[in-house]
Scaffold this motif. Structure first.
Motif, PDB file in Angstrom:
ATOM      1  N   LEU A  68       0.874  -1.167   0.000  1.00  0.00           N
ATOM      2  CA  LEU A  68       0.000   0.000   0.000  1.00  0.00           C
ATOM      3  C   LEU A  68       0.910   1.214   0.000  1.00  0.00           C
ATOM      4  O   LEU A  68       2.025   1.150   0.523  1.00  0.00           O
ATOM      5  CB  LEU A  68      -0.864   0.017   1.260  1.00  0.00           C
ATOM      6  N   THR A  69       0.441   2.314  -0.530  1.00  0.00           N
ATOM      7  CA  THR A  69       1.260   3.522  -0.544  1.00  0.00           C
ATOM      8  C   THR A  69       0.443   4.697  -0.031  1.00  0.00           C
ATOM      9  O   THR A  69      -0.717   4.863  -0.407  1.00  0.00           O
ATOM     10  CB  THR A  69       1.762   3.832  -1.965  1.00  0.00           C
ATOM     11  N   THR A  70       1.061   5.492   0.845  1.00  0.00           N
ATOM     12  CA  THR A  70       0.486   6.749   1.299  1.00  0.00           C
ATOM     13  C   THR A  70       1.407   7.859   0.804  1.00  0.00           C
ATOM     14  O   THR A  70       2.392   7.587   0.106  1.00  0.00           O
ATOM     15  CB  THR A  70       0.371   6.798   2.832  1.00  0.00           C
ATOM     16  N   ASP A  71       1.130   9.079   1.204  1.00  0.00           N
ATOM     17  CA  ASP A  71       2.001  10.190   0.812  1.00  0.00           C
ATOM     18  C   ASP A  71       3.403  10.042   1.388  1.00  0.00           C
ATOM     19  O   ASP A  71       4.371  10.518   0.804  1.00  0.00           O
ATOM     20  CB  ASP A  71       1.408  11.526   1.275  1.00  0.00           C
ATOM     21  N   ALA A  72       3.519   9.389   2.531  1.00  0.00           N
ATOM     22  CA  ALA A  72       4.804   9.302   3.225  1.00  0.00           C
ATOM     23  C   ALA A  72       5.421   7.910   3.254  1.00  0.00           C
ATOM     24  O   ALA A  72       6.624   7.776   3.485  1.00  0.00           O
ATOM     25  CB  ALA A  72       4.647   9.802   4.661  1.00  0.00           C
ATOM     26  N   TYR A  73       4.600   6.867   3.029  1.00  0.00           N
ATOM     27  CA  TYR A  73       5.071   5.510   3.267  1.00  0.00           C
ATOM     28  C   TYR A  73       4.702   4.523   2.157  1.00  0.00           C
ATOM     29  O   TYR A  73       3.688   4.677   1.486  1.00  0.00           O
ATOM     30  CB  TYR A  73       4.467   4.949   4.566  1.00  0.00           C
ATOM     31  N   ARG A  74       5.528   3.486   2.053  1.00  0.00           N
ATOM     32  CA  ARG A  74       5.140   2.249   1.370  1.00  0.00           C
ATOM     33  C   ARG A  74       4.947   1.237   2.486  1.00  0.00           C
ATOM     34  O   ARG A  74       5.801   1.099   3.358  1.00  0.00           O
ATOM     35  CB  ARG A  74       6.240   1.757   0.418  1.00  0.00           C
ATOM     36  N   ILE A  75       3.824   0.554   2.469  1.00  0.00           N
ATOM     37  CA  ILE A  75       3.492  -0.383   3.533  1.00  0.00           C
ATOM     38  C   ILE A  75       3.359  -1.767   2.925  1.00  0.00           C
ATOM     39  O   ILE A  75       2.453  -2.023   2.137  1.00  0.00           O
ATOM     40  CB  ILE A  75       2.172   0.027   4.224  1.00  0.00           C
ATOM     41  N   ASP A  76       4.301  -2.637   3.245  1.00  0.00           N
ATOM     42  CA  ASP A  76       4.264  -4.015   2.761  1.00  0.00           C
ATOM     43  C   ASP A  76       3.405  -4.842   3.716  1.00  0.00           C
ATOM     44  O   ASP A  76       3.611  -4.810   4.927  1.00  0.00           O
ATOM     45  CB  ASP A  76       5.669  -4.623   2.695  1.00  0.00           C
ATOM     46  N   VAL A  77       2.447  -5.565   3.152  1.00  0.00           N
ATOM     47  CA  VAL A  77       1.560  -6.406   3.948  1.00  0.00           C
ATOM     48  C   VAL A  77       2.071  -7.838   3.866  1.00  0.00           C
ATOM     49  O   VAL A  77       2.152  -8.416   2.786  1.00  0.00           O
ATOM     50  CB  VAL A  77       0.097  -6.313   3.451  1.00  0.00           C
ATOM     51  N   HIS A  78       2.442  -8.386   5.016  1.00  0.00           N
ATOM     52  CA  HIS A  78       2.979  -9.745   5.102  1.00  0.00           C
ATOM     53  C   HIS A  78       1.986 -10.633   5.833  1.00  0.00           C
ATOM     54  O   HIS A  78       1.477 -10.259   6.901  1.00  0.00           O
ATOM     55  CB  HIS A  78       4.291  -9.754   5.890  1.00  0.00           C
ATOM     56  N   TYR A  79       1.729 -11.798   5.269  1.00  0.00           N
ATOM     57  CA  TYR A  79       0.954 -12.819   5.966  1.00  0.00           C
ATOM     58  C   TYR A  79       1.962 -13.692   6.687  1.00  0.00           C
ATOM     59  O   TYR A  79       2.834 -14.313   6.076  1.00  0.00           O
ATOM     60  CB  TYR A  79       0.120 -13.645   4.979  1.00  0.00           C
ATOM     61  N   ASN A  80       1.876 -13.712   8.000  1.00  0.00           N
ATOM     62  CA  ASN A  80       2.869 -14.407   8.823  1.00  0.00           C
ATOM     63  C   ASN A  80       2.589 -15.897   8.891  1.00  0.00           C
ATOM     64  O   ASN A  80       1.450 -16.321   9.059  1.00  0.00           O
ATOM     65  CB  ASN A  80       2.902 -13.802  10.221  1.00  0.00           C
ATOM     66  N   MET A  81       3.659 -16.692   8.774  1.00  0.00           N
ATOM     67  CA  MET A  81       3.541 -18.153   8.810  1.00  0.00           C
ATOM     68  C   MET A  81       4.602 -18.755   9.718  1.00  0.00           C
ATOM     69  O   MET A  81       5.101 -19.836   9.489  1.00  0.00           O
ATOM     70  CB  MET A  81       3.662 -18.723   7.391  1.00  0.00           C
ATOM     71  N   GLY A  82       4.941 -18.019  10.774  1.00  0.00           N
ATOM     72  CA  GLY A  82       5.960 -18.482  11.705  1.00  0.00           C
ATOM     73  C   GLY A  82       5.445 -19.548  12.657  1.00  0.00           C
ATOM     74  O   GLY A  82       4.323 -20.038  12.537  1.00  0.00           O
ATOM     75  N   ARG A  83       6.290 -19.870  13.629  1.00  0.00           N
ATOM     76  CA  ARG A  83       5.987 -20.939  14.587  1.00  0.00           C
ATOM     77  C   ARG A  83       4.654 -20.719  15.301  1.00  0.00           C
ATOM     78  O   ARG A  83       3.838 -21.621  15.397  1.00  0.00           O
ATOM     79  CB  ARG A  83       7.146 -21.034  15.589  1.00  0.00           C
ATOM     80  N   GLN A  84       4.414 -19.495  15.791  1.00  0.00           N
ATOM     81  CA  GLN A  84       3.169 -19.233  16.530  1.00  0.00           C
ATOM     82  C   GLN A  84       1.943 -19.316  15.621  1.00  0.00           C
ATOM     83  O   GLN A  84       0.889 -19.767  16.043  1.00  0.00           O
ATOM     84  CB  GLN A  84       3.228 -17.867  17.196  1.00  0.00           C
ATOM     85  N   GLU A  85       2.101 -18.856  14.367  1.00  0.00           N
ATOM     86  CA  GLU A  85       0.972 -18.880  13.436  1.00  0.00           C
ATOM     87  C   GLU A  85       0.664 -20.305  12.976  1.00  0.00           C
ATOM     88  O   GLU A  85      -0.467 -20.623  12.629  1.00  0.00           O
ATOM     89  CB  GLU A  85       1.253 -17.976  12.235  1.00  0.00           C
ATOM     90  N   ARG A  86       1.672 -21.178  13.000  1.00  0.00           N
ATOM     91  CA  ARG A  86       1.492 -22.570  12.569  1.00  0.00           C
ATOM     92  C   ARG A  86       0.967 -23.466  13.691  1.00  0.00           C
ATOM     93  O   ARG A  86       0.371 -24.492  13.436  1.00  0.00           O
ATOM     94  CB  ARG A  86       2.825 -23.142  12.070  1.00  0.00           C
ATOM     95  N   ALA A  87       1.209 -23.066  14.914  1.00  0.00           N
ATOM     96  CA  ALA A  87       0.853 -23.904  16.066  1.00  0.00           C
ATOM     97  C   ALA A  87      -0.654 -23.884  16.322  1.00  0.00           C
ATOM     98  O   ALA A  87      -1.362 -22.960  15.905  1.00  0.00           O
ATOM     99  CB  ALA A  87       1.588 -23.410  17.310  1.00  0.00           C
ATOM    100  N   ALA A  88      -1.119 -24.902  17.044  1.00  0.00           N
ATOM    101  CA  ALA A  88      -2.506 -24.914  17.493  1.00  0.00           C
ATOM    102  C   ALA A  88      -2.716 -23.696  18.383  1.00  0.00           C
ATOM    103  O   ALA A  88      -1.853 -23.363  19.195  1.00  0.00           O
ATOM    104  CB  ALA A  88      -2.800 -26.194  18.255  1.00  0.00           C
ATOM    105  N   LYS A  89      -3.826 -23.043  18.238  1.00  0.00           N
ATOM    106  CA  LYS A  89      -4.096 -21.822  19.005  1.00  0.00           C
ATOM    107  C   LYS A  89      -4.505 -22.204  20.418  1.00  0.00           C
ATOM    108  O   LYS A  89      -5.611 -22.649  20.658  1.00  0.00           O
ATOM    109  CB  LYS A  89      -5.209 -21.004  18.341  1.00  0.00           C
TER     110      LYS A  89
END
Length: 178
Positions: A84-105
């Motif tokens: 995404l881009t604003t006047d001041a920033y580029r914002i990269d959107v990452h979908y996280n798939m690390g250990r906590q995201e992979r584990a049973a909640k």
């Protein structure tokens, strides 16, 4: 007439990019019918959806892709969905798939997706904001947008745990305006 010509010149690259992403999405979906477990195709589908402005669909499909990555034993830590881009920033959107995201909640904080914020011009990473879900005994209790730095953790306000991507994106953009 000059205004119309200028508008066409300015919008043409975006329209062509959208057409290209739509064509890519159609090709990717056709390929997935033949190879439904192809991890690269799932990743590419997420990116194509995001590029088409179908951000929630990209997030939803990223959850499907995460399950495919887990099943394949691939430890890719995150997927870059798009920017995404604003006047001041580029914002990269990452979908996280690390250990906590992979584990049973069960207990703790899970960060399904993050916003990596870069200054425009000479790119410099200035912040990483996370959509955070808090679990206790397997129950989703709360959600927030937060930021972890060397100095500690900041919580920028509770949000509904069932918030869609558009709501979280709006919250992040509001935080960045401060």
């Amino acid at each position: 007439m000059k205004t119309l010509t200028l508008l066409v010149i300015l919008l043409t690259p975006a329209l062509l990019a959208a057409d290209e992403a739509l064509g890519d999405l159609e090709k990717i979906e056709a390929a997935l019918r033949s190879a439904p477990d192809d991890l690269k195709l799932h990743y590419r589908k997420c990116r194509a959806l995001f590029a088409l402005g179908k951000e929630q669909e990209a997030i939803d499909h990223a959850a499907v892709a995460l399950e495919k990555f887990k099943k394949a034993g691939n430890d890719l830590p995150w997927m870059l969905l798009g920017s995404l881009t604003t006047d001041a920033y580029r914002i990269d959107v990452h979908y996280n798939m690390g250990r906590q995201e992979r584990a049973a909640k069960k207990d703790g904080i899970v960060r399904p997706y993050s916003f990596r914020v870069w200054e425009l011009g000479e790119p410099k990473l200035v912040r990483i904001l996370d959509f955070e879900l808090a679990y206790i005994d397997g129950q989703l209790l709360s959600a927030a947008v937060g930021e972890t730095t060397r100095a500690g953790h900041a919580n920028f306000g509770i949000v509904d745990p069932k918030s869609d991507f558009a709501t979280i994106k709006k919250k992040v953009l509001t935080i960045l305006e401060r």
